[in-house]
Design a protein around this motif. Structure first.
Motif, short mmCIF file in Angstrom:
data_model
loop_
_atom_site.label_atom_id
_atom_site.label_comp_id
_atom_site.label_asym_id
_atom_site.label_seq_id
_atom_site.Cartn_x
_atom_site.Cartn_y
_atom_site.Cartn_z
N LYS A 1 -2.61 -15.10 11.97
CA LYS A 1 -2.45 -14.69 13.57
C LYS A 1 -4.02 -14.98 14.48
O LYS A 1 -4.27 -15.10 14.86
N VAL A 2 -4.87 -14.12 13.90
CA VAL A 2 -6.34 -14.00 13.56
C VAL A 2 -6.66 -15.03 14.13
O VAL A 2 -7.75 -15.23 14.84
N LEU A 3 -6.58 -15.75 12.67
CA LEU A 3 -7.49 -17.19 13.01
C LEU A 3 -6.80 -18.26 12.66
O LEU A 3 -7.21 -19.66 13.48
N ASN A 4 -5.44 -18.03 13.56
CA ASN A 4 -4.66 -19.25 14.31
C ASN A 4 -4.45 -19.99 13.35
O ASN A 4 -3.80 -21.31 13.58
N ILE A 5 -4.26 -19.62 12.32
CA ILE A 5 -4.61 -20.54 10.73
C ILE A 5 -2.82 -20.81 9.57
O ILE A 5 -2.69 -19.87 10.63
N SER A 6 -2.93 -21.36 9.07
CA SER A 6 -1.13 -21.30 8.28
C SER A 6 -1.83 -20.11 7.38
O SER A 6 -3.05 -20.12 6.53
N LEU A 7 -1.09 -19.98 6.13
CA LEU A 7 -1.33 -19.28 5.33
C LEU A 7 -1.81 -20.00 4.83
O LEU A 7 -2.96 -19.89 3.05
N GLU A 8 -1.36 -21.70 4.43
CA GLU A 8 -1.71 -22.12 2.67
C GLU A 8 -3.10 -22.58 3.44
O GLU A 8 -4.30 -22.75 2.47
N LYS A 9 -3.41 -22.72 4.62
CA LYS A 9 -4.51 -22.74 4.51
C LYS A 9 -5.60 -21.97 4.68
O LYS A 9 -7.15 -21.87 4.21
N LEU A 10 -5.20 -20.57 4.98
CA LEU A 10 -6.10 -19.45 5.28
C LEU A 10 -6.31 -19.61 3.40
O LEU A 10 -7.84 -19.11 2.92
N ASN A 11 -5.11 -19.80 2.58
CA ASN A 11 -6.03 -19.45 1.22
C ASN A 11 -6.77 -20.91 0.39
O ASN A 11 -7.65 -20.82 -0.22
N ASP A 12 -7.06 -22.06 1.44
CA ASP A 12 -7.97 -22.87 1.15
C ASP A 12 -9.36 -22.02 1.62
O ASP A 12 -10.09 -22.96 0.90
N LEU A 13 -9.64 -21.58 2.47
CA LEU A 13 -10.60 -21.16 2.85
C LEU A 13 -11.06 -20.34 1.78
O LEU A 13 -11.85 -20.23 1.33
N ILE A 14 -10.19 -19.29 1.31
CA ILE A 14 -10.33 -18.48 0.35
C ILE A 14 -10.70 -19.15 -0.99
O ILE A 14 -12.10 -19.00 -1.20
N GLN A 15 -10.36 -20.22 -1.15
CA GLN A 15 -10.62 -20.78 -2.88
C GLN A 15 -11.92 -21.70 -2.15
O GLN A 15 -12.47 -21.88 -3.65
N LYS A 16 -12.27 -22.01 -1.63
CA LYS A 16 -13.22 -22.95 -1.26
C LYS A 16 -14.49 -21.83 -1.07
O LYS A 16 -15.54 -22.35 -0.41
N LYS A 17 -14.10 -20.60 -0.80
CA LYS A 17 -15.55 -19.29 -0.61
C LYS A 17 -15.82 -19.25 0.70
O LYS A 17 -17.23 -18.48 1.12
N LEU A 18 -14.66 -19.78 1.08
CA LEU A 18 -15.87 -19.62 2.81
C LEU A 18 -14.99 -18.18 3.44
O LEU A 18 -15.92 -17.68 4.64
N LEU A 19 -14.32 -17.74 2.71
CA LEU A 19 -14.10 -16.38 2.87
C LEU A 19 -13.91 -15.92 1.77
O LEU A 19 -12.93 -16.15 1.31
N GLU A 20 -14.84 -14.57 1.59
CA GLU A 20 -14.76 -13.73 0.51
C GLU A 20 -13.81 -12.71 0.39
O GLU A 20 -14.94 -11.74 1.02
N PRO A 21 -12.89 -12.28 0.84
CA PRO A 21 -11.57 -10.88 0.68
C PRO A 21 -12.63 -9.98 -0.44
O PRO A 21 -12.85 -10.43 -2.07
N LYS A 22 -12.45 -9.16 -0.33
CA LYS A 22 -12.73 -7.82 -1.34
C LYS A 22 -11.39 -7.44 -1.64
O LYS A 22 -10.41 -7.03 -1.47
N LYS A 23 -11.35 -7.70 -3.43
CA LYS A 23 -10.23 -7.65 -4.24
C LYS A 23 -10.27 -6.13 -4.70
O LYS A 23 -11.23 -5.49 -5.05
N VAL A 24 -8.77 -5.67 -4.37
CA VAL A 24 -8.62 -4.10 -4.43
C VAL A 24 -7.62 -3.85 -5.02
O VAL A 24 -5.94 -4.93 -5.26
N SER A 25 -7.91 -3.43 -6.85
CA SER A 25 -6.88 -3.02 -8.25
C SER A 25 -6.10 -2.07 -8.34
O SER A 25 -7.52 -1.24 -7.85
N ARG A 26 -5.53 -1.70 -8.55
CA ARG A 26 -4.59 -0.56 -8.38
C ARG A 26 -3.59 -0.33 -9.31
O ARG A 26 -2.52 -1.08 -9.41
N GLY A 27 -3.81 -0.40 -10.85
CA GLY A 27 -3.33 -0.59 -11.97
C GLY A 27 -3.02 -2.54 -11.70
O GLY A 27 -3.86 -3.32 -12.50
N LYS A 28 -2.05 -2.79 -11.80
CA LYS A 28 -0.95 -3.78 -11.86
C LYS A 28 -1.22 -4.56 -10.29
O LYS A 28 -1.09 -5.72 -10.09
N ALA A 29 -1.21 -3.62 -9.56
CA ALA A 29 -0.90 -4.25 -7.91
C ALA A 29 -2.44 -4.36 -7.53
O ALA A 29 -3.59 -3.78 -7.53
N VAL A 30 -2.37 -5.93 -6.79
CA VAL A 30 -3.80 -6.17 -6.67
C VAL A 30 -4.02 -6.38 -4.74
O VAL A 30 -2.61 -7.23 -4.10
#
Length: 616
Positions: free
Chosen positions: A329-358
């Protein structure tokens, strides 16, 4: 009560061991007769748990002072504490029992896991069948189940400079009330209780002190009480000692590992740990824990439901991070496109792991930077049809411009397909002098006329734009916001471009048919006859984009021909002799005419002519 035979009491020998060896020396099956005399049962005897009065009764048949004997009882050092005292089992140092089998009172303590004298880890079970060891079995030096001789036990040595040795030395100092460096104000019982409560965050993690990958296990609950594995407990207490040597640095390491454990375990243990923090002893950890917690909040390293129990922390995280579900909603893009941006490392999220939950957190500054980039790109990116309108050319011409790399297809973060750049097209069009002027038709020619007049000469829109980019053409227009169709070019500049095309073709393809006729000043018919008489090689045929057949002569062949042969007119200009005289030399047979019998023109060999002229 008296015994005929006395025994030599060994250093640090437990009262239990003394009684067993005394009974054996006097040919009794065991110390049952002594237990009856003391009004004690065998379980209490084996626990080395003797009161002061019971010690005084024992002195009647043992040559020891009351204080020395009572010091060998576990009651002298601690109360009836299951965390500290082993009841129905014992442990031993293989080196200590090598000469005389005996049991030492220190070995009754669960937290004494190493013999400091020999730097050996104490053995608490049969090395062969892992059966528990009783006092009776130890004094016989034989396993009661598999008859393994304890003298054959392989010792596990440790280094005196190791952290494991230092942690055990600290434990000995607490038992003997010697100076202590860490938490000296806590009694032995309180320190062990404190260690047990701290160990809830160590359990199931890899040891922070062992050289090999070893899980931390300490006090295990089993039916009937606590089960202590001596070596496991030694490493567990060593980890506690390591933590307390530098709480501010080491506690975050432990808690970071703790956060990766299974949620069900983590939830229960964290409640126990927080309960410890609220106690008096927990004050030692409180500041380090608060610092760690604040750092976690700054990094967003908290559970997803943090808002349900800590709204203040949740607001701090929300001010700094976006969660993944907010970004489309913030970027006005689809979830698929968001995943594509993450895969291309244009967005690098902070991964927070709590046991099995991520879950993923996105820094707001990075997202805002990407939003600006997307906005800029959306304004810049255009498709082929829009580019066609901007340039005023056909769709096919745009494709040709891309193919010739005059226009570049670019990747944009918000689109999966490549697009053209509005900025790049504007840069091409900006090379035009956008000045209104009176066009002198004798000096300028329109784009349409250029393409019509010189279409067979290799002139194309891509070539014109490339020449504009290279400043070889300086077009003019009298239209504001012009496109290519509004361009006018100097005729002299167009001719320079044509000449460059001609030179390029000559270098790459050779000489064109018409070029040779002009260069040699001969007709098409004469050129064909030169080919027929094999003075020139057969030309190479190509088909032009317009479907015309073009003939090309290799440059080297033509250059060699021109350097070898010369016409009568060229001989007059080059050597300064009249044409009539040259012809006379041919008629007299001094110089050969290579076109004789082919046509009326004369073609002479340059070397032959020069040789005749030198002899004249």
């Amino acid at each position: 009560m008296k015994f005929l035979k006395k025994i030599e009491i060994l250093p640090n020998e437990s009262i239990t061991s003394i009684l067993y060896r005394l009974a054996e020396a006097n040919y009794y099956q065991g110390p049952k007769i002594i237990a009856d005399f003391l009004h004690m049962n065998m379980y209490t005897i084996d626990s080395n748990n003797f009161s002061r009065k019971q010690c005084e009764k024992i002195l009647s048949f043992i040559n020891k002072t009351p204080a020395d004997l009572y010091a060998r009882s576990t009651v002298c050092h601690t109360k009836d504490n299951d965390l500290l005292v082993m009841r129905s089992r014992v442990k031993f140092c293989p080196a200590c029992i090598k000469d005389t089998p005996h049991h030492q009172w220190l070995w009754n303590f669960t937290v004494v896991n190493i013999c400091l004298k020999h730097s050996i880890i104490l053995v608490d079970k049969c090395p062969k069948c892992f059966e528990k060891i009783s006092v009776k079995a130890l004094l016989k030096r034989t396993c009661r189940k598999c008859s393994f001789p304890f003298n054959n036990t392989s010792p596990k040595n440790i280094k005196e400079d190791s952290l494991l040795y230092k942690s055990q030395n600290d434990m000995y100092n607490r038992i003997f009330h010697k100076p202590i460096e860490i938490l000296s104000e806590l009694s032995l019982e309180k320190y062990i209780q404190f260690a047990k409560e701290i160990l809830v965050i160590f359990e199931d993690q890899n040891s922070f002190t062992a050289s090999t990958e070893t899980k931390v296990h300490s006090f295990r609950k089993v039916k009937g009480g606590n089960y202590f594995n001596n070596e496991d407990l030694a490493h567990a207490l060593c980890n506690v000692y390591w933590l307390l040597t530098d709480i501010n640095e080491n506690l975050p390491k432990v808690l970071n590992g703790f956060e990766k454990l299974n949620y069900s375990k983590r939830k229960r243990r964290m409640l126990q740990f927080k309960k410890l923090l609220q106690s008096n002893e927990g004050s030692y950890l409180q500041n380090a824990y608060n610092t760690f917690r604040q750092q976690q909040i700054e990094e967003g390293n908290t559970s997803r439901n943090v808002a349900s129990y800590d709204k203040k922390s949740a607001l701090k995280i929300k001010d700094k991070y976006y969660v993944k579900r907010e970004l489309p909603k913030v970027l006005n893009i689809s979830l698929e496109k968001l995943n594509d941006l993450i895969q291309k490392k244009l967005l690098e999220p902070k991964k927070v792991s709590r046991g099995k939950a991520v879950h993923y957190l996105f820094n707001k500054h990075e997202v805002e930077h990407l939003m600006k980039q997307i906005k800029t790109e959306k304004e810049d990116a255009i498709g082929y049809y829009e580019a066609k309108d901007m340039l005023g050319v056909s769709f096919e011409s745009v494709k040709e411009l891309v193919k010739k790399e005059i226009l570049t297809e670019k990747e944009y973060v918000w689109r999966s397909e490549k697009c053209l750049s509005r900025t790049e097209i504007k840069a091409i069009l900006c090379n035009v002098g956008n000045v209104t002027f009176d066009i002198n038709l004798s000096e300028y020619i329109s784009l349409k006329d250029v393409l019509d007049k010189y279409k067979t000469s290799g002139i194309s829109i891509p070539l014109l734009l490339q020449s504009i980019r290279n400043n070889k053409l300086r077009p003019r227009t009298n239209v504001t916001n012009a496109n290519i169709t509004n361009f006018f070019f100097r005729i002299s500049e167009i001719k320079s471009v044509l000449e460059a095309i001609k030179r390029k073709n000559q270098n790459q393809k050779g000489y064109h048919f018409i070029d040779i006729t002009k260069m040699m000043n001969i007709s098409d018919r004469t050129l064909h006859k030169l080919i027929e008489c094999k003075l020139l090689e057969q030309p190479e045929k190509t088909i032009s984009p317009k479907g015309r057949t073009l003939y090309w002569f290799p440059k080297k062949v033509v250059d060699d021909f021109c350097s070898t042969y010369i016409t009568v007119r060229e001989a007059e200009k080059e050597y300064g002799i009249p044409q009539g005289r040259v012809r006379k030399l041919v008629y007299q047979g001094h110089v050969r005419n290579y076109l004789e019998g082919v046509c009326r023109k004369m073609l002479l060999n340059r070397n032959e002519l020069e040789l005749v002229l030198e002899q004249m």
